[in-house]
Every structure is written in structure tokens, then in C-alpha cells.
Design an enzyme around this catalytic site. Sequence first.
Site, PDB file in Angstrom:
ATOM      1  N   LYS A  14       0.562  -1.449   0.188  1.00 46.53           N
ATOM      2  CA  LYS A  14      -0.705   0.198  -0.243  1.00 46.53           C
ATOM      3  C   LYS A  14       0.887   1.081  -0.024  1.00 46.53           C
ATOM      4  CE  LYS A  14      -2.171  -1.338   3.365  1.00 46.53           C
ATOM      5  NZ  LYS A  14      -1.533  -2.487   4.273  1.00 46.53           N
ATOM      6  N   ARG A  89      -9.597   1.222   7.814  1.00 44.99           N
ATOM      7  CA  ARG A  89      -9.321   0.076   8.218  1.00 44.99           C
ATOM      8  C   ARG A  89     -10.987  -0.674   8.819  1.00 44.99           C
ATOM      9  NH1 ARG A  89      -3.600  -0.176  10.278  1.00 44.99           N
ATOM     10  NH2 ARG A  89      -2.406   0.501   8.531  1.00 44.99           N
ATOM     11  N   ARG A 128      11.038  -6.342   5.564  1.00 45.03           N
ATOM     12  CA  ARG A 128      11.320  -4.909   5.826  1.00 45.03           C
ATOM     13  C   ARG A 128      11.736  -4.782   7.339  1.00 45.03           C
ATOM     14  NH1 ARG A 128       5.231  -2.262   5.999  1.00 45.03           N
ATOM     15  NH2 ARG A 128       5.221  -2.586   8.073  1.00 45.03           N
ATOM     16  N   ARG A 134      11.740  -1.862  12.255  1.00 50.97           N
ATOM     17  CA  ARG A 134      10.080  -2.059  12.625  1.00 50.97           C
ATOM     18  C   ARG A 134      10.235  -2.849  13.604  1.00 50.97           C
ATOM     19  NH1 ARG A 134       5.865   0.286   8.465  1.00 50.97           N
ATOM     20  NH2 ARG A 134       4.200  -0.668  10.252  1.00 50.97           N
ATOM     21  N   ARG A 145      -1.961  -8.558  13.537  1.00 52.69           N
ATOM     22  CA  ARG A 145      -2.117  -7.598  12.213  1.00 52.69           C
ATOM     23  C   ARG A 145      -3.070  -8.918  11.346  1.00 52.69           C
ATOM     24  NH1 ARG A 145       3.176  -5.082  10.876  1.00 52.69           N
ATOM     25  NH2 ARG A 145       1.628  -4.324  10.000  1.00 52.69           N
TER      26      ARG A 145
END
Length: 194
Positions: A14, A89, A128, A134, A145
Site C-alpha cells: 500500500k 480499516r 521490512r 520496525r 495483524r
Amino acid sequence: MLNIVIFGAPGSGKGTQSALISSKYGLHHISTGEILRGEIENQTPLGLMAEEYISQGHLVPDQLIIDMFANILDKTANSKGYVFDGFPRTISQAQALDAMLRERQTDVTAVLSLSADEKELIQRLLKRGELAGRKDDNLETIKKRLDVYSEQTEPLKEYYKKKGKLFKIKDGSIDDIFERIAEEIDRLFFQHGK
């Protein structure tokens, strides 16, 4: 005004696609994740609250996100349009977005639904996490998630499909995906006479 919602599971691309759309079409890119990460980094009250939810793999409460978006829309009122990345969301967030845009005499033009295999999503997010450092990109949080996405965000597909605004974008390379997205947006531009 062209208002695009980028829809997809965590790791579906996204953010990457939103940045490309924003650059090509001159739309204002609003990323829930970037805004929240900025708030967390600056240790603002919103950031501290959001960090509590995010670290456990939960969604930040609707009202916090909705207030944040209303504020951004007001600050960027002269925009040619928006790319909404990571928002809405939930169904209630989608209804709130509809109301916010209606108040500003516009609406959601299209929802571009990105898809990817769950194993691929997990690999992308773990990579990532390594590259960007992160903390929320670890296996346990990623699985949580993806579960939250499936339960709370997936129903948005039907919500936007009923409105005739959902466009499915097939997975592929970054360039292939963007080419498909640009075809949809160009067609919408042409239909709307913009």
C-alpha cells in the site's frame, strides 16, 4: 477531485503504490502508518496511546484516527485529491470517511484492492522489519495483524463493492501493479471528465 483508497493486508504494498500514485497524479498522500509512527517518535499523547495498541498488533481506536484525518483534510483543503493509505480499516471508519468527504463536497472515487499470498506477506514484513528496524514487524505481531485485518478490515471489500467502487489489482512486481493501478485511475479520470 480524485480520492483513492488503497486497500490491502499488511505488507501488500500500500505505501509503495500510494507514493507512486501521489507522485504521478499530484494527489496528497495520507498514510495512517506514517502519521502514527511520527506521533510515536515524537512521544505525543496520541503517539503514546497508539503505541500501546500497535505493539500488541491491535488497530488504533476509530475515533483517534477519524479526528486525525479530519484535521489533515482541513489543513490540505486545496488538494487535487487524496490517496488514503491504511484508512479506512473498519466499516465505521469508512462511514466516517464518507461523511468527512461529503462535508467537503466530494467522495471516494475508487478503492484499489491489492492482493498477495499470506506467506508472501509474512516474508515481506519480516524483511521490512530487518531493513527498517520496525519493532512491529516480528512474526508474532505480523500474524496478529493479519488476523485483525481478516476480521475487521476484510469486510470493507463488500462495503465498497456494493457501492461499485472496489477495483481488484492483481499481485505482481511493483511496476506491474502500478501499471494496473494507473490504467484504472486513467479510466476513472476519463469517465469523470477530469
